[in-house]
Design a protein around this motif. Structure first.
Motif, PDB file in Angstrom:
ATOM      1  N   GLY A  70       0.814  -1.216   0.000  1.00  0.00           N
ATOM      2  CA  GLY A  70       0.000   0.000   0.000  1.00  0.00           C
ATOM      3  C   GLY A  70       0.845   1.262   0.000  1.00  0.00           C
ATOM      4  O   GLY A  70       0.543   2.227  -0.708  1.00  0.00           O
ATOM      5  N   GLY A  71       1.909   1.255   0.767  1.00  0.00           N
ATOM      6  CA  GLY A  71       2.801   2.412   0.802  1.00  0.00           C
ATOM      7  C   GLY A  71       3.506   2.639  -0.526  1.00  0.00           C
ATOM      8  O   GLY A  71       3.631   3.777  -0.999  1.00  0.00           O
ATOM      9  N   ILE A  72       3.948   1.558  -1.142  1.00  0.00           N
ATOM     10  CA  ILE A  72       4.628   1.672  -2.437  1.00  0.00           C
ATOM     11  C   ILE A  72       3.642   2.143  -3.510  1.00  0.00           C
ATOM     12  O   ILE A  72       3.981   2.982  -4.351  1.00  0.00           O
ATOM     13  CB  ILE A  72       5.305   0.340  -2.825  1.00  0.00           C
ATOM     14  N   ILE A  73       2.424   1.616  -3.469  1.00  0.00           N
ATOM     15  CA  ILE A  73       1.399   2.056  -4.419  1.00  0.00           C
ATOM     16  C   ILE A  73       1.113   3.552  -4.235  1.00  0.00           C
ATOM     17  O   ILE A  73       0.985   4.296  -5.218  1.00  0.00           O
ATOM     18  CB  ILE A  73       0.107   1.223  -4.273  1.00  0.00           C
ATOM     19  N   LEU A  78       1.495   8.878  -6.530  1.00  0.00           N
ATOM     20  CA  LEU A  78       1.769  10.312  -6.397  1.00  0.00           C
ATOM     21  C   LEU A  78       2.843  10.768  -7.382  1.00  0.00           C
ATOM     22  O   LEU A  78       2.716  11.833  -8.003  1.00  0.00           O
ATOM     23  CB  LEU A  78       2.179  10.634  -4.960  1.00  0.00           C
ATOM     24  N   LEU A  79       3.874   9.971  -7.548  1.00  0.00           N
ATOM     25  CA  LEU A  79       4.942  10.339  -8.470  1.00  0.00           C
ATOM     26  C   LEU A  79       4.452  10.307  -9.911  1.00  0.00           C
ATOM     27  O   LEU A  79       4.665  11.253 -10.683  1.00  0.00           O
ATOM     28  CB  LEU A  79       6.139   9.401  -8.277  1.00  0.00           C
ATOM     29  N   PHE A  80       3.775   9.227 -10.299  1.00  0.00           N
ATOM     30  CA  PHE A  80       3.283   9.080 -11.670  1.00  0.00           C
ATOM     31  C   PHE A  80       2.239  10.153 -11.998  1.00  0.00           C
ATOM     32  O   PHE A  80       2.374  10.901 -12.969  1.00  0.00           O
ATOM     33  CB  PHE A  80       2.697   7.676 -11.858  1.00  0.00           C
ATOM     34  N   SER A  81       1.195  10.224 -11.198  1.00  0.00           N
ATOM     35  CA  SER A  81       0.106  11.157 -11.475  1.00  0.00           C
ATOM     36  C   SER A  81       0.528  12.606 -11.285  1.00  0.00           C
ATOM     37  O   SER A  81       0.110  13.486 -12.039  1.00  0.00           O
ATOM     38  CB  SER A  81      -1.096  10.851 -10.576  1.00  0.00           C
ATOM     39  N   GLY A  82       1.340  12.841 -10.269  1.00  0.00           N
ATOM     40  CA  GLY A  82       1.829  14.204 -10.042  1.00  0.00           C
ATOM     41  C   GLY A  82       2.652  14.720 -11.205  1.00  0.00           C
ATOM     42  O   GLY A  82       2.550  15.884 -11.597  1.00  0.00           O
ATOM     43  N   PRO A 100       7.976   7.370 -15.461  1.00  0.00           N
ATOM     44  CA  PRO A 100       8.281   5.940 -15.562  1.00  0.00           C
ATOM     45  C   PRO A 100       8.726   5.319 -14.236  1.00  0.00           C
ATOM     46  O   PRO A 100       8.393   4.159 -13.955  1.00  0.00           O
ATOM     47  CB  PRO A 100       9.418   5.876 -16.588  1.00  0.00           C
ATOM     48  N   ILE A 101       9.410   6.091 -13.413  1.00  0.00           N
ATOM     49  CA  ILE A 101       9.805   5.570 -12.098  1.00  0.00           C
ATOM     50  C   ILE A 101       8.558   5.346 -11.246  1.00  0.00           C
ATOM     51  O   ILE A 101       8.416   4.319 -10.576  1.00  0.00           O
ATOM     52  CB  ILE A 101      10.801   6.515 -11.406  1.00  0.00           C
ATOM     53  N   GLY A 102       7.622   6.308 -11.286  1.00  0.00           N
ATOM     54  CA  GLY A 102       6.365   6.143 -10.556  1.00  0.00           C
ATOM     55  C   GLY A 102       5.575   4.949 -11.056  1.00  0.00           C
ATOM     56  O   GLY A 102       5.004   4.188 -10.269  1.00  0.00           O
ATOM     57  N   THR A 104       6.796   2.260 -12.494  1.00  0.00           N
ATOM     58  CA  THR A 104       7.502   1.060 -12.043  1.00  0.00           C
ATOM     59  C   THR A 104       7.216   0.789 -10.575  1.00  0.00           C
ATOM     60  O   THR A 104       7.003  -0.365 -10.172  1.00  0.00           O
ATOM     61  CB  THR A 104       9.018   1.205 -12.287  1.00  0.00           C
ATOM     62  N   MET A 105       7.170   1.846  -9.780  1.00  0.00           N
ATOM     63  CA  MET A 105       6.824   1.679  -8.359  1.00  0.00           C
ATOM     64  C   MET A 105       5.410   1.115  -8.212  1.00  0.00           C
ATOM     65  O   MET A 105       5.163   0.290  -7.322  1.00  0.00           O
ATOM     66  CB  MET A 105       6.939   3.014  -7.619  1.00  0.00           C
ATOM     67  N   LEU A 106       4.501   1.550  -9.070  1.00  0.00           N
ATOM     68  CA  LEU A 106       3.144   1.004  -9.024  1.00  0.00           C
ATOM     69  C   LEU A 106       3.138  -0.496  -9.296  1.00  0.00           C
ATOM     70  O   LEU A 106       2.469  -1.265  -8.591  1.00  0.00           O
ATOM     71  CB  LEU A 106       2.250   1.724 -10.035  1.00  0.00           C
ATOM     72  N   ILE A 107       3.870  -0.914 -10.304  1.00  0.00           N
ATOM     73  CA  ILE A 107       3.943  -2.344 -10.624  1.00  0.00           C
ATOM     74  C   ILE A 107       4.501  -3.112  -9.427  1.00  0.00           C
ATOM     75  O   ILE A 107       3.945  -4.139  -9.010  1.00  0.00           O
ATOM     76  CB  ILE A 107       4.801  -2.582 -11.880  1.00  0.00           C
ATOM     77  N   VAL A 108       5.596  -2.618  -8.863  1.00  0.00           N
ATOM     78  CA  VAL A 108       6.218  -3.288  -7.708  1.00  0.00           C
ATOM     79  C   VAL A 108       5.252  -3.301  -6.522  1.00  0.00           C
ATOM     80  O   VAL A 108       5.110  -4.320  -5.826  1.00  0.00           O
ATOM     81  CB  VAL A 108       7.548  -2.603  -7.338  1.00  0.00           C
ATOM     82  N   GLY A 109       4.564  -2.184  -6.297  1.00  0.00           N
ATOM     83  CA  GLY A 109       3.619  -2.108  -5.180  1.00  0.00           C
ATOM     84  C   GLY A 109       2.506  -3.131  -5.295  1.00  0.00           C
ATOM     85  O   GLY A 109       2.136  -3.791  -4.318  1.00  0.00           O
ATOM     86  N   TRP A 110       1.969  -3.286  -6.500  1.00  0.00           N
ATOM     87  CA  TRP A 110       0.921  -4.294  -6.708  1.00  0.00           C
ATOM     88  C   TRP A 110       1.466  -5.702  -6.481  1.00  0.00           C
ATOM     89  O   TRP A 110       0.778  -6.558  -5.910  1.00  0.00           O
ATOM     90  CB  TRP A 110       0.312  -4.166  -8.097  1.00  0.00           C
TER      91      TRP A 110
END
Length: 125
Positions: A70-73, A78-82, A100-102, A104-110
Motif C-alpha cells: 500500500g505504501g509503495i502504491i 503520487l509520483l506518476f500522477s503528479g 516511468p519511475i512512478g 515502475t513503483m506502481l507495478i512493484v507495489g501491486w
C-alpha cells in the motif's frame, strides 16, 4: 490501526480528492488525456491503498506485505500522477524519468501487495 496505516489512509483521502479535482480540471480547464490518466490513477490508487490498509489491519498491528504494498502504491501513484498533472497544468517536470519511475513503483507495489496472499497465520486479536 498503527500510525503508518493512519498516514496511508490520510494520504489515500488526499489522493482521491486530487483525483476528482484532476478529473474536473480535465473536463473544464485542459482536455489533455494525460490529465484524465492522472485522475484515474489517483482515484484507483486511493482505493487500493485503503484496501491494502484494511487487509493489513485485519491481520493485526504487525508488519505485513499489504502495508508495504500500500505504501509503495501510494508513492508510485503520487509520483506518476503528479508528474502527468504537473506537466499538463503547470508545464513543470519534477525530474527526468519521474513518470516511468512512478509507474515502475506502481507495478512493484501491486506485486508486493499480492504477496500478502502468502502470509501465514493471523495476528489479529
Amino acid at each position: 490501526m498503527n500510525a503508518y496505516r493512519r498516514f496511508l489512509v490520510l494520504l489515500a483521502g488526499l489522493m482521491g480528492a486530487a483525483g476528482v479535482a484532476a478529473a474536473a480540471a480535465g473536463a473544464h480547464v485542459n482536455p489533455d488525456p494525460n490529465l484524465a490518466t492522472a485522475a484515474s490513477f489517483l482515484m484507483l490508487g486511493a482505493a487500493a491503498v485503503i484496501g491494502a490498509c484494511a487487509l493489513a489491519a485485519a491481520r493485526g498491528q504487525g508488519w505485513s506485505f499489504a502495508t508495504a504494498g500500500g505504501g509503495i502504491i501510494a508513492l508510485g501513484t503520487l509520483l506518476f500522477s503528479g508528474t502527468l498533472a504537473g506537466r499538463v497544468l503547470w508545464d513543470v517536470v519534477l525530474f527526468p524519468m519521474a513518470a516511468p519511475i512512478g509507474g515502475t513503483m506502481l507495478i512493484v507495489g501491486w506485486l508486493v501487495l499480492g504477496l500478502a496472499a502468502f502470509e501465514r497465520g493471523s495476528r489479529a486479536g
